[in-house]
Scaffold this motif. Sequence first.
Motif, mmCIF file in Angstrom:
data_model
loop_
_atom_site.group_PDB
_atom_site.id
_atom_site.type_symbol
_atom_site.label_atom_id
_atom_site.label_comp_id
_atom_site.label_asym_id
_atom_site.label_seq_id
_atom_site.Cartn_x
_atom_site.Cartn_y
_atom_site.Cartn_z
ATOM 1 N N UNK A 1 32.039 68.513 65.283
ATOM 2 C CA UNK A 1 32.054 69.710 64.633
ATOM 3 C C UNK A 1 31.365 71.126 64.312
ATOM 4 N N UNK A 2 32.232 71.752 63.968
ATOM 5 C CA UNK A 2 32.256 72.996 63.644
ATOM 6 C C UNK A 2 31.902 74.737 63.156
ATOM 7 N N UNK A 3 31.001 75.397 62.491
ATOM 8 C CA UNK A 3 31.218 75.905 61.054
ATOM 9 C C UNK A 3 30.635 77.486 61.990
ATOM 10 N N UNK A 4 31.225 78.720 61.578
ATOM 11 C CA UNK A 4 30.748 79.841 61.760
ATOM 12 C C UNK A 4 30.466 80.053 63.187
ATOM 13 N N UNK A 5 31.339 78.964 64.236
ATOM 14 C CA UNK A 5 31.127 78.947 65.474
ATOM 15 C C UNK A 5 30.313 78.715 65.963
ATOM 16 N N UNK A 6 29.440 76.940 65.384
ATOM 17 C CA UNK A 6 28.424 76.460 65.939
ATOM 18 C C UNK A 6 28.724 75.600 66.029
ATOM 19 N N UNK A 7 28.501 74.721 66.805
ATOM 20 C CA UNK A 7 28.312 72.706 66.392
ATOM 21 C C UNK A 7 27.026 72.962 65.369
ATOM 22 N N UNK A 8 27.978 72.140 64.082
ATOM 23 C CA UNK A 8 26.591 72.007 63.142
ATOM 24 C C UNK A 8 26.400 70.392 63.119
ATOM 25 N N UNK B 1 23.344 74.098 74.766
ATOM 26 C CA UNK B 1 23.078 74.052 73.168
ATOM 27 C C UNK B 1 22.227 75.100 73.398
ATOM 28 N N UNK B 2 21.625 76.349 73.242
ATOM 29 C CA UNK B 2 21.375 77.215 73.481
ATOM 30 C C UNK B 2 22.424 78.245 72.966
ATOM 31 N N UNK B 3 23.485 78.585 73.322
ATOM 32 C CA UNK B 3 24.642 79.132 72.826
ATOM 33 C C UNK B 3 25.006 78.412 72.300
ATOM 34 N N UNK B 4 25.456 77.323 71.507
ATOM 35 C CA UNK B 4 26.764 77.052 70.674
ATOM 36 C C UNK B 4 26.038 75.617 69.565
ATOM 37 N N UNK B 5 24.605 75.544 69.794
ATOM 38 C CA UNK B 5 23.869 74.473 68.703
ATOM 39 C C UNK B 5 23.682 75.620 67.182
ATOM 40 N N UNK B 6 23.884 74.870 66.589
ATOM 41 C CA UNK B 6 23.198 75.985 65.001
ATOM 42 C C UNK B 6 22.332 75.774 65.001
ATOM 43 N N UNK B 7 21.617 76.247 64.180
ATOM 44 C CA UNK B 7 19.537 76.115 64.255
ATOM 45 C C UNK B 7 18.958 74.942 63.086
ATOM 46 N N UNK B 8 20.533 74.168 62.403
ATOM 47 C CA UNK B 8 19.889 73.337 62.077
ATOM 48 C C UNK B 8 21.107 71.864 61.729
ATOM 49 N N UNK B 9 21.933 71.310 63.226
ATOM 50 C CA UNK B 9 22.252 71.054 64.199
ATOM 51 C C UNK B 9 22.244 69.709 63.418
ATOM 52 N N UNK B 10 22.901 68.748 63.692
ATOM 53 C CA UNK B 10 23.054 66.834 63.458
ATOM 54 C C UNK B 10 23.520 66.558 64.785
ATOM 55 N N UNK B 11 22.345 65.886 66.076
ATOM 56 C CA UNK B 11 23.020 65.095 66.380
ATOM 57 C C UNK B 11 22.992 63.829 66.986
ATOM 58 N N UNK B 12 23.998 62.570 66.901
ATOM 59 C CA UNK B 12 23.490 61.534 66.380
ATOM 60 C C UNK B 12 24.270 61.312 68.312
ATOM 61 N N UNK B 13 23.483 60.358 68.917
ATOM 62 C CA UNK B 13 23.711 59.247 69.748
ATOM 63 C C UNK B 13 23.954 57.349 69.441
ATOM 64 N N UNK B 14 25.539 57.842 69.406
ATOM 65 C CA UNK B 14 26.001 56.066 68.888
ATOM 66 C C UNK B 14 25.525 55.837 67.568
ATOM 67 N N UNK B 15 24.983 55.022 67.301
ATOM 68 C CA UNK B 15 24.390 54.651 65.871
ATOM 69 C C UNK B 15 23.209 55.027 65.889
ATOM 70 N N UNK B 16 22.402 55.698 66.697
ATOM 71 C CA UNK B 16 21.338 55.662 66.515
ATOM 72 C C UNK B 16 20.935 57.050 64.974
ATOM 73 N N UNK B 17 20.360 57.074 64.642
ATOM 74 C CA UNK B 17 19.537 58.603 63.525
ATOM 75 C C UNK B 17 19.398 59.671 64.403
ATOM 76 N N UNK B 18 19.768 60.430 63.254
ATOM 77 C CA UNK B 18 20.197 61.625 63.451
ATOM 78 C C UNK B 18 18.810 62.705 64.613
ATOM 79 N N UNK B 19 19.137 63.627 65.014
ATOM 80 C CA UNK B 19 17.893 63.854 65.910
ATOM 81 C C UNK B 19 18.524 65.830 64.730
ATOM 82 N N UNK B 20 18.081 66.213 64.304
ATOM 83 C CA UNK B 20 17.552 67.350 63.705
ATOM 84 C C UNK B 20 17.184 68.893 63.740
#
Length: 125
Positions: free
Chosen positions: A111-118, A32-51
């Motif tokens: 979904x990736x942008x500039x080598x980070x997970x967005x 996560x430290x290496x690949x997540x973008x600072x403004x990433x949105x993570x979704x578990x199934x249909x739950x609201x995003x962790x931003x």
Amino acid sequence: METATTVLEQELLKKANEVTALLAEGKFIEAMEEYLDDNVQLFEGNNPAKIGKDFCLAEEKKLLDTVVAFHGYKVISGPAVKNDVTFYEAVMEFRTNDGTEHKFEQVVRTKWENGKIINERYYHA
């Protein structure tokens, strides 16, 4: 007819394989430290995003604090790539401090942008 992968797609496949290799070793925080973008949105199934990377890291650390036995994270198929999105299927198993054995069978869409997970969604079974 097969379509040749682009340079971007080849790079994203490499990154997806790097991420899953870390996860297979139980190195969730490092991945996560290496690949997540600072403004990433993570979704578990249909739950609201962790931003946000910091929030997602804090939530992951809370979960990992409950894990007493990590049985593995195994990629079953993939990763596959199309444009700026990777997909793979995996199984994760662990036991938490309440004695519960967990087995998550999931498809992960990233979904990736500039080598980070967005943006990433975990579809669980």
